[in-house]
Motif scaffolding. Structure first.
Motif: not given
Length: 371
Positions: A157-168
């Motif tokens: 199981l591969v979990l991907l966690v992305s920060n989708v903010t532009q600058g935070a």
């Protein structure tokens, strides 16, 4: 031999009584939910152990001739197997600067084909089809999942966690995993460089990243090995983060990842002649007819691919596939046939194994998965 195949003559057998022989039925009725919850021990059955079948690679080849369909023994000289594609090179204009994945082209696209793979991701996803599913998201974070089924001994199981903010920058990004039932499988957790694995082994595992910069993605891999499959195995995942240093954490809703039978089947690369030689010895068969509504199944190849099986041969609207069970490596053979006169096409699938209960469980989970 293919010249004498007749999968419609098999009977339905109760999984709790190997001696019961009810009248034969050409099709399996829509399954009740009770069979889907039965335990299935991932160890060779006594019948298989007491009467071992020769290796598929060693059995003599004897193909039938003069038949009118693939099921009846069309003479076939070449095999057609499914191929797995390698992940994209990931070389793009945005190079990783923090040891985490960044986007290649579209900065707002966090799907795997658009990510620059980190060295860890490359080693983890090699041989996979890089297809992920979104689990949960908000205005700051997107969490997605990919199941890896190319190992013969484990489910990844591969979990991907992305920060989708532009600058935070997000702080204290923590991922917790809980196995259920905890006594039926084991787990090992690893992750991208820089991610601190707090608990790597056991029914409860956890990893933490101190800072997740904007527009970056971290990857974690949970490697599962099975002692017994109850067809109710699952993994609960909880992701939390702090929007700023010292601020109260934001806890995303827990997500439950179900583990289905198709996750435990692995492609089995056999030649047509090898399948023909052993087809008759796989005597426990069931046939079901499905008009898929949950996923598009336009051909026999689509049906076999959907079950994570190797396509052995396709002729017209018929196909033969093969797979093996994780850990035990018990073989499963299928024949798929589509009726193109109906829209969507009706799919007829015959499952053949050497164990009555195994055939029953596979058949009912096939119905559950592709209906």
């Amino acid at each position: 031999m293919f010249a004498s195949l007749n999968t419609r003559s098999s009977s339905a057998v109760s999984p709790r009584s190997s001696s019961a022989q009810p009248p034969s039925s050409p099709h399996v009725a829509p399954p009740s939910s009770d069979l889907l919850s039965l335990d299935f021990d991932l160890a060779p059955s006594p019948s298989m152990s007491s009467a071992p079948v020769p290796s598929l690679m060693d059995l003599p080849v004897s193909l039938g001739h003069g038949a009118s369909s693939l099921m009846d023994g069309l003479a076939i000289s070449s095999s057609s197997s499914s191929s797995s594609s390698s992940p994209e090179s990931g070389v793009g204009v945005l190079a990783p600067t923090s040891g985490l994945a960044t986007q290649v082209k579209r900065i707002d696209n966090y799907d795997l084909p658009n990510l620059n793979y980190t060295p860890y991701m490359r080693s983890l996803l090699e041989g996979s089809n890089h297809s992920s599913t979104s689990l949960v998201s908000n205005s700051s974070v997107r969490v997605s999942l990919m199941k890896l089924t190319h190992s013969k001994d484990e489910l990844g199981l591969v979990l991907l966690v992305s920060n989708v903010t532009q600058g935070a920058t997000l702080h204290d990004v923590t991922c917790s995993y809980q196995l259920s039932p905890p006594d039926t499988l084991t787990a090992m957790l690893d992750a991208d460089a820089g991610v601190e694995v707090l608990e790597a082994l056991g029914p409860n595992t956890k990893a933490r990243l101190a800072q997740l910069p904007p527009r970056t993605t971290l990857a974690q891999g949970l490697h599962l090995r099975f002692k017994k499959h109850t067809f109710q195995n699952s993994v609960a995942v909880t992701v939390s983060y702090s929007p700023g240093s010292g601020q109260a954490p934001v806890i995303l809703p827990a997500q439950t990842i179900s583990i289905d039978l198709v996750d435990l089947l692995r492609p089995c690369r056999l030649q047509t002649e090898q399948v023909a030689a052993v087809w008759g010895s796989y005597t426990q068969s069931r046939t079901l007819s499905i008009q898929p509504s949950l996923r598009p199944i336009a051909s026999a190849r689509d049906a076999i691919d959907a079950l994570n099986m190797t396509v052995v041969q396709i002729i017209g609207n018929e196909g033969i596939g093969a797979s093996e069970m994780i850990t035990t490596h018990d073989k499963v053979l299928v024949h798929a046939k589509t009726d193109q006169a109906q829209r969507p096409p009706n799919v007829e699938i015959t499952v053949r194994t050497q164990d009555k209960f195994f055939t029953e469980v596979v058949t009912r989970n096939v119905y559950k998965f592709i209906r």
